[in-house]
Scaffold this motif. Sequence first.
Motif, short mmCIF file in Angstrom:
data_model
loop_
_atom_site.label_atom_id
_atom_site.label_comp_id
_atom_site.label_asym_id
_atom_site.label_seq_id
_atom_site.Cartn_x
_atom_site.Cartn_y
_atom_site.Cartn_z
N UNK A 12 0.85 -1.18 0.00
CA UNK A 12 0.00 0.00 0.00
C UNK A 12 0.89 1.23 0.00
N UNK A 13 0.51 2.24 -0.75
CA UNK A 13 1.33 3.45 -0.85
C UNK A 13 0.61 4.62 -0.20
N UNK A 14 1.37 5.58 0.23
CA UNK A 14 0.82 6.77 0.87
C UNK A 14 1.82 7.91 0.70
N UNK A 15 1.35 9.09 1.01
CA UNK A 15 2.23 10.25 1.01
C UNK A 15 1.88 11.13 2.19
N UNK A 16 2.85 11.89 2.62
CA UNK A 16 2.64 12.81 3.73
C UNK A 16 3.23 14.15 3.35
N UNK A 17 2.38 15.13 3.22
CA UNK A 17 2.78 16.48 2.86
C UNK A 17 2.29 17.43 3.95
N UNK A 18 3.07 17.53 5.04
CA UNK A 18 2.61 18.30 6.19
C UNK A 18 2.61 19.81 5.94
N UNK A 19 1.79 20.49 6.69
CA UNK A 19 1.81 21.95 6.68
C UNK A 19 1.54 22.41 8.11
#
Length: 118
Positions: A12-19
Amino acid sequence: MYRDHIQMFHVKDAEFNPSPKQGVYSGYQSWTERAGRFRSLGDGQIDFKSIFSWMAANDYHGWAVLEWECCLKHPEVGAREGATFIRDHIIEVTERAFDDFADGGSDEAANRRILGLN
């Protein structure tokens, strides 16, 4: 060791682009606007080459199961691409070491002749 207990794994793939304005789950944001979101295989930030290399190095023979969730891509496209992605990342393990060719024995007379030492 954990490897002795792994019988299958979810791919499973995911991404994390915090702000600074939102946390991991982003409260009430839509999935496309969240900092942490699931993606189709290869579209996120997971290092699959390392994962499949570890599995190959540890003689893994279980299932690699696609668990698809993506906030952008159509499910049928994701499933089709995901199956191909997994197939292309499975490493066929060699039966011998890469440098086995060097263990072919030696012929001292031939070596002396090649070096001009006769």
